[in-house]
Motif scaffolding. Sequence first.
Motif, PDB file in Angstrom:
ATOM      1  N   GLN A  54       0.836  -1.202   0.000  1.00  0.00           N
ATOM      2  CA  GLN A  54       0.000   0.000   0.000  1.00  0.00           C
ATOM      3  C   GLN A  54       0.873   1.254   0.000  1.00  0.00           C
ATOM      4  N   PHE A  55       1.917   1.234   0.804  1.00  0.00           N
ATOM      5  CA  PHE A  55       2.815   2.384   0.862  1.00  0.00           C
ATOM      6  C   PHE A  55       3.489   2.618  -0.489  1.00  0.00           C
ATOM      7  N   ALA A  56       4.004   1.552  -1.106  1.00  0.00           N
ATOM      8  CA  ALA A  56       4.697   1.691  -2.388  1.00  0.00           C
ATOM      9  C   ALA A  56       3.758   2.214  -3.469  1.00  0.00           C
ATOM     10  N   ALA A  57       2.516   1.738  -3.461  1.00  0.00           N
ATOM     11  CA  ALA A  57       1.553   2.142  -4.490  1.00  0.00           C
ATOM     12  C   ALA A  57       1.168   3.606  -4.378  1.00  0.00           C
ATOM     13  N   PHE A  58       1.144   4.146  -3.162  1.00  0.00           N
ATOM     14  CA  PHE A  58       0.658   5.516  -2.980  1.00  0.00           C
ATOM     15  C   PHE A  58       1.747   6.487  -2.535  1.00  0.00           C
ATOM     16  N   SER A  59       2.997   6.040  -2.647  1.00  0.00           N
ATOM     17  CA  SER A  59       4.131   6.950  -2.443  1.00  0.00           C
ATOM     18  C   SER A  59       5.051   6.962  -3.660  1.00  0.00           C
ATOM     19  N   GLY A  60       4.993   5.888  -4.474  1.00  0.00           N
ATOM     20  CA  GLY A  60       5.859   5.794  -5.639  1.00  0.00           C
ATOM     21  C   GLY A  60       7.297   5.454  -5.302  1.00  0.00           C
ATOM     22  N   MET A  61       7.558   5.024  -4.064  1.00  0.00           N
ATOM     23  CA  MET A  61       8.936   4.730  -3.683  1.00  0.00           C
ATOM     24  C   MET A  61       9.390   3.389  -4.255  1.00  0.00           C
ATOM     25  N   ARG A  62      10.645   3.361  -4.629  1.00  0.00           N
ATOM     26  CA  ARG A  62      11.248   2.146  -5.154  1.00  0.00           C
ATOM     27  C   ARG A  62      11.464   1.137  -4.031  1.00  0.00           C
ATOM     28  N   TRP A  63      11.689  -0.142  -4.437  1.00  0.00           N
ATOM     29  CA  TRP A  63      11.867  -1.202  -3.450  1.00  0.00           C
ATOM     30  C   TRP A  63      13.029  -0.886  -2.517  1.00  0.00           C
ATOM     31  N   ARG A  64      14.172  -0.465  -3.072  1.00  0.00           N
ATOM     32  CA  ARG A  64      15.343  -0.182  -2.236  1.00  0.00           C
ATOM     33  C   ARG A  64      15.034   0.944  -1.249  1.00  0.00           C
ATOM     34  N   GLU A  65      14.360   1.983  -1.719  1.00  0.00           N
ATOM     35  CA  GLU A  65      14.035   3.105  -0.848  1.00  0.00           C
ATOM     36  C   GLU A  65      13.110   2.667   0.285  1.00  0.00           C
ATOM     37  N   CYS A  66      12.108   1.862  -0.041  1.00  0.00           N
ATOM     38  CA  CYS A  66      11.186   1.362   0.992  1.00  0.00           C
ATOM     39  C   CYS A  66      11.939   0.551   2.040  1.00  0.00           C
ATOM     40  N   SER A  67      12.877  -0.273   1.583  1.00  0.00           N
ATOM     41  CA  SER A  67      13.583  -1.166   2.499  1.00  0.00           C
ATOM     42  C   SER A  67      14.558  -0.424   3.413  1.00  0.00           C
ATOM     43  N   LEU A  68      14.954   0.783   3.031  1.00  0.00           N
ATOM     44  CA  LEU A  68      15.925   1.546   3.825  1.00  0.00           C
ATOM     45  C   LEU A  68      15.284   2.602   4.716  1.00  0.00           C
ATOM     46  N   LEU A  69      13.974   2.732   4.683  1.00  0.00           N
ATOM     47  CA  LEU A  69      13.304   3.733   5.516  1.00  0.00           C
ATOM     48  C   LEU A  69      13.424   3.367   6.999  1.00  0.00           C
ATOM     49  N   ARG A  70      13.690   4.358   7.823  1.00  0.00           N
ATOM     50  CA  ARG A  70      13.807   4.179   9.276  1.00  0.00           C
ATOM     51  C   ARG A  70      12.825   5.108   9.980  1.00  0.00           C
ATOM     52  N   TRP A  71      12.453   4.730  11.203  1.00  0.00           N
ATOM     53  CA  TRP A  71      11.487   5.534  11.951  1.00  0.00           C
ATOM     54  C   TRP A  71      12.002   6.943  12.215  1.00  0.00           C
ATOM     55  N   SER A  72      13.299   7.104  12.262  1.00  0.00           N
ATOM     56  CA  SER A  72      13.870   8.443  12.472  1.00  0.00           C
ATOM     57  C   SER A  72      13.556   9.387  11.317  1.00  0.00           C
ATOM     58  N   MET A  73      13.187   8.838  10.163  1.00  0.00           N
ATOM     59  CA  MET A  73      12.891   9.663   8.985  1.00  0.00           C
ATOM     60  C   MET A  73      11.420  10.083   8.936  1.00  0.00           C
ATOM     61  N   TYR A  74      10.580   9.494   9.773  1.00  0.00           N
ATOM     62  CA  TYR A  74       9.137   9.723   9.697  1.00  0.00           C
ATOM     63  C   TYR A  74       8.714  10.828  10.650  1.00  0.00           C
ATOM     64  N   VAL A  75       7.949  11.775  10.128  1.00  0.00           N
ATOM     65  CA  VAL A  75       7.401  12.867  10.936  1.00  0.00           C
ATOM     66  C   VAL A  75       5.891  12.679  10.966  1.00  0.00           C
ATOM     67  N   ALA A  76       5.376  12.267  12.138  1.00  0.00           N
ATOM     68  CA  ALA A  76       3.952  11.928  12.257  1.00  0.00           C
ATOM     69  C   ALA A  76       3.123  13.170  12.542  1.00  0.00           C
ATOM     70  N   ASP A  77       3.168  14.129  11.645  1.00  0.00           N
ATOM     71  CA  ASP A  77       2.364  15.342  11.764  1.00  0.00           C
ATOM     72  C   ASP A  77       0.903  15.003  11.482  1.00  0.00           C
ATOM     73  N   ALA A  78      -0.005  15.465  12.314  1.00  0.00           N
ATOM     74  CA  ALA A  78      -1.417  15.098  12.166  1.00  0.00           C
ATOM     75  C   ALA A  78      -2.004  15.573  10.844  1.00  0.00           C
ATOM     76  N   THR A  79      -1.556  16.711  10.360  1.00  0.00           N
ATOM     77  CA  THR A  79      -2.121  17.271   9.135  1.00  0.00           C
ATOM     78  C   THR A  79      -1.192  17.115   7.929  1.00  0.00           C
ATOM     79  N   LYS A  80       0.114  17.038   8.178  1.00  0.00           N
ATOM     80  CA  LYS A  80       1.071  16.935   7.073  1.00  0.00           C
ATOM     81  C   LYS A  80       2.129  15.866   7.357  1.00  0.00           C
ATOM     82  N   PRO A  81       1.728  14.604   7.431  1.00  0.00           N
ATOM     83  CA  PRO A  81       2.729  13.550   7.658  1.00  0.00           C
ATOM     84  C   PRO A  81       3.714  13.504   6.496  1.00  0.00           C
ATOM     85  N   HIS A  82       4.990  13.344   6.812  1.00  0.00           N
ATOM     86  CA  HIS A  82       5.981  13.329   5.753  1.00  0.00           C
ATOM     87  C   HIS A  82       7.232  12.589   6.206  1.00  0.00           C
ATOM     88  N   LEU A  83       8.125  12.374   5.270  1.00  0.00           N
ATOM     89  CA  LEU A  83       9.410  11.741   5.527  1.00  0.00           C
ATOM     90  C   LEU A  83      10.514  12.763   5.293  1.00  0.00           C
TER      91      LEU A  83
END
Length: 263
Positions: free
Chosen positions: A99-128
């Motif tokens: 689901q994430f890959a389909a609606f973010s367009g991220m490549r397999w390698r990029e998805c596999s290297l994502l870490r929680w430190s990169m995620y900003v859980a903003d209620a209105t503007k979540p982003h990496l």
Amino acid sequence: MLRFANELNWNSVADITREQVSEVKSMLGDRSPRYINNSLSRLSVFLKFCIQCGWIQDNPADHIDRPANKTGQGQRPFTLEEVERLIKITPIPRCHLYQFAAFSGMRWRECSLLRWSMYVADATKPHLILPDNLVKNKKGGPYPLLPLAAEAVASMMYDGRRPEDPIFQRPDPNTINTDMKRAGVPKHDIHGQAASFHSFRHFFSRELDEHDLPLEDIQILMRHSDIRTTQRIYLDKQIFRARDRAAEALGVAKTIPKSRRTT
């Protein structure tokens, strides 16, 4: 290599004969020509190293026929129905990755290297916040998440996660073939184009295009460093759409009485 050694009972490099290399090729028969060629090349490099070490005299991977990419083959996008079926059928947590890959367009390698430190859980503007070394164009920074992509990340949250922990598990990139069979998604379309994990990115690109986003916005969301890449993909889509419309229109000609056709 380890997989082949285990399945073909290789105890030493002397066990790797030309017949065994042919067996490796057969084991990879349902993979793409590029994957098969890369696998055989890695095996050949290893065998050349063995020759240099004096362990064997000849390279049994030499003169093995390699598959060729056929003209017209390439990556195809998933359809929305196929994406929905894959997400529904695939077990947790891999379905969240899809689901994430389909609606973010991220490549397999990029998805596999994502870490929680990169995620900003903003209620209105979540982003990496993507580091430069993670993305292909080497231009990191903030990357906004569409709602369904943010939902997929939120589904992966768990208590006790550490900043350095991966957001998604790292599956074998070929697991998608098994999941497609399970979901009844064909590997190839009627034009011979193949589906793979990268088809999620093509799906994302097509959806952005079909919703009439400006080309500059598509470039940002696809993370193309050069807008000409975006333009090329956009042009390709128009060409294939024209082909499909022409095929549909010409198909109608089969129902026209012969006497009414022009020559």
